[in-house]
Design an enzyme around this catalytic site. Structure first.
Site, short mmCIF file in Angstrom:
data_model
loop_
_atom_site.label_atom_id
_atom_site.label_comp_id
_atom_site.label_asym_id
_atom_site.label_seq_id
_atom_site.Cartn_x
_atom_site.Cartn_y
_atom_site.Cartn_z
N HIS A 1 -9.39 27.18 57.22
CA HIS A 1 -8.55 27.43 58.39
C HIS A 1 -9.34 27.29 59.68
O HIS A 1 -10.57 27.35 59.69
CB HIS A 1 -7.97 28.85 58.31
CG HIS A 1 -9.03 29.91 58.31
ND1 HIS A 1 -9.72 30.24 57.16
CD2 HIS A 1 -9.55 30.67 59.30
CE1 HIS A 1 -10.62 31.17 57.44
NE2 HIS A 1 -10.54 31.44 58.74
N HIS B 1 -13.64 25.27 64.67
CA HIS B 1 -14.40 24.91 63.48
C HIS B 1 -13.70 25.40 62.22
O HIS B 1 -12.81 26.24 62.29
CB HIS B 1 -15.81 25.52 63.54
CG HIS B 1 -15.81 27.01 63.34
ND1 HIS B 1 -15.48 27.90 64.35
CD2 HIS B 1 -16.09 27.76 62.25
CE1 HIS B 1 -15.55 29.13 63.87
NE2 HIS B 1 -15.91 29.08 62.60
#
EC number: 3.1.-.-
Length: 172
Positions: free
Chosen positions: A34, A115
């Site tokens: 995620h 990220h």
């Protein structure tokens, strides 16, 4: 209860990322790959209902956007965390910023760095070996993000979706 707000990439992208995570990320079984838009925060039932109203407004105002993942990076020397760098876009920053104002707690520990974590909690030696081998890989992943998810943590540490907010959907 602990909550967070994340955007999950599509299943094919998750599968690709999990090929790294299952070996190097102890949180592999706790949450799928995620992009964290808002790190974990505490909220009671009343507070979360108010935030859900705000999240619906944010989703209404947001258009789908493309993410581009093209490199491996690290948060060293702060932590031995290795991640896939998501090329930052204004849409991502705007989305994250909206989730830290108004009724939302401004609980940022670090600046927003788009990220997807692939390795964490590594010893120094593990970190050097893993980063050395993964950073040589040619990574090119593109995906469209068209929703975000309010997630909460169960007693066993697993994060699960509380509610999904689709961009541009007319919530009332």
């Amino acid at each position: 209860m602990k909550y967070g707000i994340v955007a999950f990439p599509s299943k094919p992208i998750q599968d690709e990322i999990n090929s790294y995570r299952k070996r190097y990320d102890p949180h592999y079984a706790l949450i799928p790959p995620h992009l964290t838009l808002k790190e974990e925060f505490e909220a009671d039932d009343e507070k979360i209902e108010n935030l859900i109203t705000d999240l619906k407004h944010i989703a209404n105002e947001t258009e789908p956007f493309t993410i581009n993942v093209n490199k491996v990076s690290t948060f060293a020397p702060v932590t031995n965390t290795i991640y896939l760098k998501v090329e930052p876009t204004q849409e991502m920053y705007d989305l994250s910023n909206k989730m830290h104002t108004g009724n939302f707690p401004d609980n940022r520990t670090y600046s927003f760095v788009p990220h997807i974590t692939i390795a964490q909690n590594l010893s120094d030696d593990e970190y050097s070996d893993v980063y050395g081998s993964i950073s040589m890989k040619d990574i090119q992943l593109d995906d469209t993000i068209d929703r975000f998810n309010l997630v909460y943590q169960l007693e066993n540490g697993i994060w699960t979706v509380y509610e999904t907010f689709v961009f541009g959907k007319e919530y009332v």
